[in-house]
Design a protein around this motif. Structure first.
Motif, PDB file in Angstrom:
ATOM      1  N   UNK A 100      30.103  27.805  -2.290  1.00 48.15           N
ATOM      2  CA  UNK A 100      30.982  27.781  -1.116  1.00 48.15           C
ATOM      3  C   UNK A 100      30.067  27.754   0.103  1.00 48.15           C
ATOM      4  N   UNK A 101      30.220  26.775   0.951  1.00 52.96           N
ATOM      5  CA  UNK A 101      29.386  26.672   2.142  1.00 52.96           C
ATOM      6  C   UNK A 101      28.009  26.117   1.809  1.00 52.96           C
ATOM      7  N   UNK A 102      27.035  26.449   2.661  1.00 52.27           N
ATOM      8  CA  UNK A 102      25.692  25.876   2.525  1.00 52.27           C
ATOM      9  C   UNK A 102      24.607  26.886   2.180  1.00 52.27           C
ATOM     10  N   UNK A 103      24.910  28.162   2.196  1.00 53.84           N
ATOM     11  CA  UNK A 103      23.866  29.173   1.993  1.00 53.84           C
ATOM     12  C   UNK A 103      23.346  29.175   0.554  1.00 53.84           C
ATOM     13  N   UNK A 104      22.031  29.238   0.426  1.00 54.41           N
ATOM     14  CA  UNK A 104      21.418  29.307  -0.901  1.00 54.41           C
ATOM     15  C   UNK A 104      21.867  30.551  -1.659  1.00 54.41           C
ATOM     16  N   UNK A 105      22.137  31.613  -0.943  1.00 58.03           N
ATOM     17  CA  UNK A 105      22.569  32.857  -1.595  1.00 58.03           C
ATOM     18  C   UNK A 105      23.936  32.705  -2.263  1.00 58.03           C
ATOM     19  N   UNK A 106      24.691  31.652  -1.922  1.00 54.49           N
ATOM     20  CA  UNK A 106      26.019  31.430  -2.508  1.00 54.49           C
ATOM     21  C   UNK A 106      25.970  30.541  -3.756  1.00 54.49           C
ATOM     22  N   UNK A 159      11.239  26.557   1.574  1.00 51.67           N
ATOM     23  CA  UNK A 159      11.818  27.893   1.581  1.00 51.67           C
ATOM     24  C   UNK A 159      11.643  28.633   0.267  1.00 51.67           C
ATOM     25  N   UNK A 160      11.762  29.947   0.348  1.00 51.34           N
ATOM     26  CA  UNK A 160      11.574  30.805  -0.825  1.00 51.34           C
ATOM     27  C   UNK A 160      12.656  30.614  -1.874  1.00 51.34           C
ATOM     28  N   UNK A 161      13.866  30.289  -1.447  1.00 51.73           N
ATOM     29  CA  UNK A 161      14.948  30.102  -2.427  1.00 51.73           C
ATOM     30  C   UNK A 161      14.642  28.933  -3.357  1.00 51.73           C
ATOM     31  N   UNK A 162      14.066  27.859  -2.823  1.00 58.76           N
ATOM     32  CA  UNK A 162      13.710  26.715  -3.664  1.00 58.76           C
ATOM     33  C   UNK A 162      12.634  27.110  -4.668  1.00 58.76           C
ATOM     34  N   UNK A 163      11.671  27.882  -4.231  1.00 61.23           N
ATOM     35  CA  UNK A 163      10.602  28.340  -5.139  1.00 61.23           C
ATOM     36  C   UNK A 163      11.174  29.231  -6.238  1.00 61.23           C
ATOM     37  N   UNK A 164      12.066  30.130  -5.885  1.00 59.62           N
ATOM     38  CA  UNK A 164      12.669  31.032  -6.881  1.00 59.62           C
ATOM     39  C   UNK A 164      13.517  30.257  -7.894  1.00 59.62           C
ATOM     40  N   UNK A 165      14.284  29.280  -7.415  1.00 64.28           N
ATOM     41  CA  UNK A 165      15.094  28.467  -8.329  1.00 64.28           C
ATOM     42  C   UNK A 165      14.205  27.621  -9.245  1.00 64.28           C
ATOM     43  N   UNK A 222      12.959  15.710  -3.163  1.00 57.96           N
ATOM     44  CA  UNK A 222      14.035  15.968  -4.110  1.00 57.96           C
ATOM     45  C   UNK A 222      14.499  17.406  -3.921  1.00 57.96           C
ATOM     46  N   UNK A 223      15.433  17.817  -4.745  1.00 56.19           N
ATOM     47  CA  UNK A 223      15.897  19.203  -4.773  1.00 56.19           C
ATOM     48  C   UNK A 223      15.694  19.770  -6.164  1.00 56.19           C
ATOM     49  N   UNK A 224      15.575  21.074  -6.251  1.00 57.61           N
ATOM     50  CA  UNK A 224      15.434  21.725  -7.542  1.00 57.61           C
ATOM     51  C   UNK A 224      16.680  21.481  -8.381  1.00 57.61           C
ATOM     52  N   UNK A 225      17.840  21.584  -7.749  1.00 56.96           N
ATOM     53  CA  UNK A 225      19.086  21.528  -8.499  1.00 56.96           C
ATOM     54  C   UNK A 225      19.728  20.151  -8.487  1.00 56.96           C
ATOM     55  N   UNK A 226      20.265  19.790  -9.647  1.00 57.79           N
ATOM     56  CA  UNK A 226      21.062  18.572  -9.774  1.00 57.79           C
ATOM     57  C   UNK A 226      22.531  18.902  -9.489  1.00 57.79           C
ATOM     58  N   UNK A 227      22.982  20.062  -9.957  1.00 62.86           N
ATOM     59  CA  UNK A 227      24.355  20.517  -9.790  1.00 62.86           C
ATOM     60  C   UNK A 227      24.352  22.014  -9.517  1.00 62.86           C
ATOM     61  N   UNK A 228      25.403  22.464  -8.851  1.00 63.50           N
ATOM     62  CA  UNK A 228      25.681  23.902  -8.753  1.00 63.50           C
ATOM     63  C   UNK A 228      27.090  24.071  -8.222  1.00 63.50           C
ATOM     64  N   UNK A 251       7.923  27.799   4.962  1.00 63.82           N
ATOM     65  CA  UNK A 251       9.119  28.371   5.581  1.00 63.82           C
ATOM     66  C   UNK A 251      10.260  27.362   5.562  1.00 63.82           C
ATOM     67  N   UNK A 252      11.444  27.849   5.302  1.00 66.32           N
ATOM     68  CA  UNK A 252      12.620  26.989   5.253  1.00 66.32           C
ATOM     69  C   UNK A 252      12.852  26.322   6.603  1.00 66.32           C
TER      70      UNK A 252
END
Length: 180
Positions: free
Chosen positions: A91-97, A123-129, A82-88, A154-155
């Motif tokens: 722009x583009x694919x970067x987690x930083x966006x 990846x770390x972005x998923x853990x932070x979210x 699964x993913x952490x997020x249901x919606x967001x 690692x992502x």
């Protein structure tokens, strides 16, 4: 036929996928939100350079071809994907966006699968979210929260170019071999 305006809007508003749920999940693997390529293909990790499916394929000792084979590999390994997020908004694919993140309902998930204690992050972005949007905002039962074992991997994204696929596989295998 679209005039393109809906495409631009859908590229900014992102909605995730339903989870892949095996009969007896042993491990929850979470990404952040599907990439543009994944959203276009309507399936997890669809970018051709993403290492996720090649890594999972090595874990089941076969090349994974097609959606059904990938789902079967998750079921075989007991991976709830699964993913952490249901919606967001993004722009583009970067987690930083990612902007205006809204998490999936993990309270219900953990109540449905009380045996699910291991959560691995792609990846770390998923853990932070997960920390900011789930652990700090959802009213997870304290006993559920304290029982979770969190693993940051690692992502597999092609944006994580500092590691080659073989190195990513070895790190994933090292951290997950006892769970799968």
């Amino acid at each position: 036929m679209s005039d393109g305006s809906n495409l631009q809007q859908s590229a900014y508003f992102c909605q995730g996928f339903s989870p892949i749920i095996p009969p007896q999940p042993r491990l929850l693997i979470l990404g952040t939100m599907p990439s543009v390529a994944s959203l276009e293909e309507a399936f997890y990790y669809a970018h051709p350079r993403n290492a996720f499916w090649p890594i999972i394929g090595r874990m089941v000792n076969r090349e994974l071809k097609g959606v059904d084979d990938k789902i079967a590999a998750c079921r075989q390994l007991g991976i709830l994907l699964w993913d952490v997020l249901q919606f967001c908004e993004r722009e583009g694919s970067l987690d930083s966006a990612i902007k205006a993140p809204q998490a999936n309902d993990f309270q219900t998930l953990f109540e449905r699968f009380p045996q699910l204690k291991h959560v691995a992050f792609n990846g770390q972005a998923a853990e932070k979210l997960f920390t900011s949007q789930v652990l700090k905002k959802q009213l997870l039962d304290p006993s559920i929260q304290s029982a979770l074992q969190l693993i940051t991997l690692p992502s597999t994204s092609p944006a994580n170019a500092r590691l080659k696929i073989d190195d990513k596989y070895l790190l994933w295998q090292e951290k997950l071999s006892d769970l799968l």
